[in-house]
Design a protein around this motif. Structure first.
Motif, PDB file in Angstrom:
ATOM      1  N   MET A  86       0.846  -1.168   0.000  1.00  0.00           N
ATOM      2  CA  MET A  86       0.000   0.000   0.000  1.00  0.00           C
ATOM      3  C   MET A  86       0.892   1.232   0.000  1.00  0.00           C
ATOM      4  N   ARG A  87       0.501   2.249  -0.734  1.00  0.00           N
ATOM      5  CA  ARG A  87       1.300   3.462  -0.787  1.00  0.00           C
ATOM      6  C   ARG A  87       0.395   4.685  -0.797  1.00  0.00           C
ATOM      7  N   SER A  88       0.986   5.820  -0.443  1.00  0.00           N
ATOM      8  CA  SER A  88       0.247   7.062  -0.349  1.00  0.00           C
ATOM      9  C   SER A  88       1.141   8.191  -0.828  1.00  0.00           C
ATOM     10  N   LEU A  89       0.620   9.041  -1.698  1.00  0.00           N
ATOM     11  CA  LEU A  89       1.359  10.209  -2.157  1.00  0.00           C
ATOM     12  C   LEU A  89       1.042  11.370  -1.229  1.00  0.00           C
ATOM     13  N   PHE A  90       2.089  12.016  -0.730  1.00  0.00           N
ATOM     14  CA  PHE A  90       1.936  13.182   0.140  1.00  0.00           C
ATOM     15  C   PHE A  90       2.566  14.366  -0.573  1.00  0.00           C
ATOM     16  N   VAL A  91       1.810  15.458  -0.746  1.00  0.00           N
ATOM     17  CA  VAL A  91       2.306  16.678  -1.372  1.00  0.00           C
ATOM     18  C   VAL A  91       2.360  17.768  -0.307  1.00  0.00           C
ATOM     19  N   SER A  92       3.555  18.330  -0.094  1.00  0.00           N
ATOM     20  CA  SER A  92       3.729  19.351   0.935  1.00  0.00           C
ATOM     21  C   SER A  92       3.199  20.695   0.438  1.00  0.00           C
ATOM     22  N   THR A 137       4.788  23.274  -0.067  1.00  0.00           N
ATOM     23  CA  THR A 137       5.753  23.852  -1.014  1.00  0.00           C
ATOM     24  C   THR A 137       5.725  23.140  -2.360  1.00  0.00           C
ATOM     25  N   GLY A 138       4.936  22.073  -2.471  1.00  0.00           N
ATOM     26  CA  GLY A 138       4.820  21.336  -3.726  1.00  0.00           C
ATOM     27  C   GLY A 138       5.718  20.127  -3.826  1.00  0.00           C
ATOM     28  N   SER A 139       6.575  19.881  -2.834  1.00  0.00           N
ATOM     29  CA  SER A 139       7.418  18.678  -2.897  1.00  0.00           C
ATOM     30  C   SER A 139       6.542  17.443  -2.706  1.00  0.00           C
ATOM     31  N   ARG A 140       6.908  16.374  -3.400  1.00  0.00           N
ATOM     32  CA  ARG A 140       6.117  15.143  -3.374  1.00  0.00           C
ATOM     33  C   ARG A 140       6.896  14.031  -2.682  1.00  0.00           C
ATOM     34  N   HIS A 141       6.154  13.236  -1.912  1.00  0.00           N
ATOM     35  CA  HIS A 141       6.764  12.162  -1.143  1.00  0.00           C
ATOM     36  C   HIS A 141       5.863  10.940  -1.217  1.00  0.00           C
ATOM     37  N   LEU A 142       6.472   9.791  -1.355  1.00  0.00           N
ATOM     38  CA  LEU A 142       5.726   8.546  -1.360  1.00  0.00           C
ATOM     39  C   LEU A 142       5.919   7.878  -0.006  1.00  0.00           C
ATOM     40  N   VAL A 143       4.814   7.497   0.613  1.00  0.00           N
ATOM     41  CA  VAL A 143       4.844   6.773   1.873  1.00  0.00           C
ATOM     42  C   VAL A 143       4.363   5.366   1.564  1.00  0.00           C
ATOM     43  N   TRP A 144       5.155   4.363   1.925  1.00  0.00           N
ATOM     44  CA  TRP A 144       4.758   2.995   1.620  1.00  0.00           C
ATOM     45  C   TRP A 144       5.222   2.057   2.716  1.00  0.00           C
ATOM     46  N   GLY A 145       4.670   0.899   2.674  1.00  0.00           N
ATOM     47  CA  GLY A 145       5.056  -0.138   3.614  1.00  0.00           C
ATOM     48  C   GLY A 145       4.091  -1.291   3.475  1.00  0.00           C
ATOM     49  N   GLY A 178       9.907   8.290   0.814  1.00  0.00           N
ATOM     50  CA  GLY A 178      10.891   8.623  -0.207  1.00  0.00           C
ATOM     51  C   GLY A 178      10.446   9.848  -0.986  1.00  0.00           C
ATOM     52  N   ASN A 179      11.390  10.610  -1.499  1.00  0.00           N
ATOM     53  CA  ASN A 179      11.086  11.785  -2.316  1.00  0.00           C
ATOM     54  C   ASN A 179      10.721  11.348  -3.722  1.00  0.00           C
ATOM     55  N   VAL A 180       9.761  12.048  -4.332  1.00  0.00           N
ATOM     56  CA  VAL A 180       9.290  11.725  -5.680  1.00  0.00           C
ATOM     57  C   VAL A 180       9.611  12.893  -6.609  1.00  0.00           C
ATOM     58  N   ASP A 181      10.165  12.573  -7.763  1.00  0.00           N
ATOM     59  CA  ASP A 181      10.439  13.586  -8.786  1.00  0.00           C
ATOM     60  C   ASP A 181       9.113  14.003  -9.409  1.00  0.00           C
ATOM     61  N   SER A 191      15.089   9.583  -4.461  1.00  0.00           N
ATOM     62  CA  SER A 191      16.099   9.330  -3.431  1.00  0.00           C
ATOM     63  C   SER A 191      16.405   7.841  -3.363  1.00  0.00           C
ATOM     64  N   ASP A 192      17.674   7.534  -3.204  1.00  0.00           N
ATOM     65  CA  ASP A 192      18.098   6.143  -3.096  1.00  0.00           C
ATOM     66  C   ASP A 192      17.897   5.581  -1.698  1.00  0.00           C
ATOM     67  N   LYS A 193      17.849   6.459  -0.707  1.00  0.00           N
ATOM     68  CA  LYS A 193      17.752   6.014   0.679  1.00  0.00           C
ATOM     69  C   LYS A 193      16.447   6.496   1.290  1.00  0.00           C
ATOM     70  N   PRO A 194      15.418   5.674   1.273  1.00  0.00           N
ATOM     71  CA  PRO A 194      14.164   6.073   1.917  1.00  0.00           C
ATOM     72  C   PRO A 194      14.346   6.158   3.430  1.00  0.00           C
ATOM     73  N   VAL A 195      13.524   6.973   4.056  1.00  0.00           N
ATOM     74  CA  VAL A 195      13.543   7.147   5.510  1.00  0.00           C
ATOM     75  C   VAL A 195      12.543   6.174   6.127  1.00  0.00           C
ATOM     76  N   ASN A 196      13.001   5.411   7.115  1.00  0.00           N
ATOM     77  CA  ASN A 196      12.119   4.495   7.830  1.00  0.00           C
ATOM     78  C   ASN A 196      11.359   5.292   8.888  1.00  0.00           C
ATOM     79  N   LEU A 197      10.007   5.307   8.808  1.00  0.00           N
ATOM     80  CA  LEU A 197       9.180   6.093   9.716  1.00  0.00           C
ATOM     81  C   LEU A 197       8.643   5.284  10.885  1.00  0.00           C
ATOM     82  N   ALA A 198       8.335   4.018  10.636  1.00  0.00           N
ATOM     83  CA  ALA A 198       7.737   3.179  11.676  1.00  0.00           C
ATOM     84  C   ALA A 198       8.061   1.718  11.403  1.00  0.00           C
ATOM     85  N   ALA A 199       8.103   0.920  12.459  1.00  0.00           N
ATOM     86  CA  ALA A 199       8.416  -0.500  12.327  1.00  0.00           C
ATOM     87  C   ALA A 199       7.840  -1.256  13.515  1.00  0.00           C
ATOM     88  N   ARG A 200       7.822  -2.576  13.376  1.00  0.00           N
ATOM     89  CA  ARG A 200       7.437  -3.459  14.476  1.00  0.00           C
ATOM     90  C   ARG A 200       8.498  -4.535  14.584  1.00  0.00           C
TER      91      ARG A 200
END
Length: 182
Positions: free
Chosen positions: A1-7, A9-17, A26-29, A37-46
């Protein structure tokens, strides 16, 4: 499942897991729609504890409420706005455990917040989502089983939590709506 987040300022980010690996950002062009971005940021885990999936990321600002919709194609994603009373808080909604087993489903919804898009995301006790801590939003109760796979929908009356669940002994998932109170 994924979600597009637009800030704002117009920057786009994909949230997935999905399932065992945690929730990532991750940042989206904007031109290509591809991760930039090659290195996505881990936001949450179990860690070693089970399933975490169905991420949804929201930002509440004084002048804007952003809600992203995870349709299957990036180009089809939607953005809606609504005025609220809080400023600069990001909400990360997730679903945990097992879905789609009727009244035996253990699916439930959790949320964590952050003052930064990239975290750290914390539960209501200040514990880190990366360490498996997120505040319980909704679990099975009464005749409601396995609530999860949530989204938000803006309505004239406020913000609706949209999710699926099972009811009583029925084996078919039902669409459900609840008002959210931030």
């Amino acid at each position: 499942m994924r979600s597009l987040f637009v800030s704002p300022t117009g920057s786009r980010h994909l949230v997935w897991g999905s399932y065992w690996s945690g929730i990532f950002l991750g940042n989206v062009d904007a031109k290509t729609g591809l991760l930039s971005s090659d290195k996505p940021v881990n936001l949450a885990a179990r860690p070693g504890a089970g399933v975490i999936e169905a991420p949804w990321l929201y930002e509440v600002r004084l002048d804007l409420f952003l809600v992203s919709s995870p349709l299957s194609c990036l180009a089809e994603s939607q953005l809606t706005r609504r005025t609220l009373q809080r400023d600069g808080i990001y909400y990360l909604f997730t679903s945990w455990d097992e879905c789609c087993k009727g009244t035996k489903s253990t699916y439930h919804m959790r949320v964590a917040t952050s003052r930064s898009l990239e975290g750290p995301y914390l539960d209501s006790d200040g514990k880190a989502a990366l360490e498996g801590h997120m505040t319980l939003l909704m679990d099975s109760h009464d005749e409601v089983y396995g609530p999860g796979r949530q989204s938000l929908l803006e309505d004239d009356d406020g913000v609706l939590l949209v999710y699926h669940r099972y009811f009583g002994t029925g084996s078919t998932g039902l669409l459900s709506l609840n008002m959210l109170d931030f």
